[in-house]
Design a protein around this motif. Structure first.
Motif, short mmCIF file in Angstrom:
data_model
loop_
_atom_site.label_atom_id
_atom_site.label_comp_id
_atom_site.label_asym_id
_atom_site.label_seq_id
_atom_site.Cartn_x
_atom_site.Cartn_y
_atom_site.Cartn_z
N ASN A 1 0.83 -1.22 0.00
CA ASN A 1 0.00 0.00 0.00
C ASN A 1 0.86 1.26 0.00
O ASN A 1 0.50 2.26 -0.62
N LYS B 1 1.88 1.79 -3.58
CA LYS B 1 0.75 2.27 -4.38
C LYS B 1 0.45 3.73 -4.11
O LYS B 1 0.08 4.48 -5.03
N ARG B 2 0.61 4.17 -2.88
CA ARG B 2 0.32 5.56 -2.53
C ARG B 2 1.47 6.50 -2.87
O ARG B 2 1.36 7.71 -2.71
N ASP C 1 5.53 -3.68 -9.38
CA ASP C 1 4.70 -2.75 -10.16
C ASP C 1 5.46 -2.12 -11.31
O ASP C 1 4.87 -1.42 -12.13
#
Length: 209
Positions: A48, A51-52, A204
């Motif tokens: 997370n 992603k942020r 990612d």
């Protein structure tokens, strides 16, 4: 003269699980959520964070990588500011010594294919540079003076230490199609190695075809 293949080696011992647990401890302080740390909470938490775009958290772990490449590519590598470097020095390395095999080592540019006119011309240029270098050494020049005739593709080894955020930045820039092809193959190789060792941090990231 020796032709060397470019190479990437991760020198820092990597335990992906322990790295993520360490980063979770760092990141939890921001939210005072240390009480939520569990045996398996680190992957989701750091995933997370990535992603942020909260990249400052992953600055809290450094990795040292050894690149075997040419001098031209090393000049691009050292343009990255947030890093520490240690590099083979042509000022002090005398390639006329036995420990270097009394020969220079070079990296073949990836765009030059073997068994072509371009390859033959490149080989001739490298041999001429080697001859000139050893002639200067034998005439009494120091290595730091004789190196002036060494080609850009002279092989070098450079140790690079960056935090994980900066390695992501390095790979993003140097694996793109706009990057020099000789540094691009190193960046892509490094990304694949990182994905295998610390997938949560690098999964990612994709390379361009």
């Amino acid at each position: 003269m020796k032709i060397i293949e470019p190479k990437v080696e991760i020198l820092t011992p990597i335990n992906g699980e322990e790295i993520l647990k360490h980063l979770e401890k760092v990141g939890r302080i921001c939210y005072k959520s240390e009480d939520k740390i569990a045996d398996d909470s680190y992957e989701k938490f750091i995933g997370n964070i990535i992603k942020r775009g909260h990249g400052s958290i992953i600055e809290h772990f450094n990795i040292t990588v050894k690149f075997t490449t040419d001098r031209g590519v090393s000049h691009e590598i050292v343009r990255h500011r947030i890093a520490s470097y240690a590099q083979e020095s042509t000022r002090y390395c005398n390639y006329n010594k036995d420990k270097f095999g009394r020969e220079i080592s070079v990296i073949k540019p990836v765009d030059i294919k073997e068994n072509t006119k371009e390859y033959e011309d490149w080989i001739k240029a490298m041999m001429c540079a080697e001859t000139s270098y050893f002639t200067l050494i034998e005439d009494g020049c120091s290595p730091q003076t004789a190196r002036s005739v060494l080609p850009t593709c002279t092989k070098t080894e450079i140790m690079v230490t960056m935090n994980l955020r900066e390695w992501r930045h390095f790979i993003k820039l140097r694996s793109s199609k706009a990057a020099h092809p000789d540094i691009r193959i190193l960046a892509i190789d490094l990304l694949n190695k990182f994905k295998a060792e610390i997938p949560v941090i690098f999964d990612d990231m994709e390379t361009e075809d």
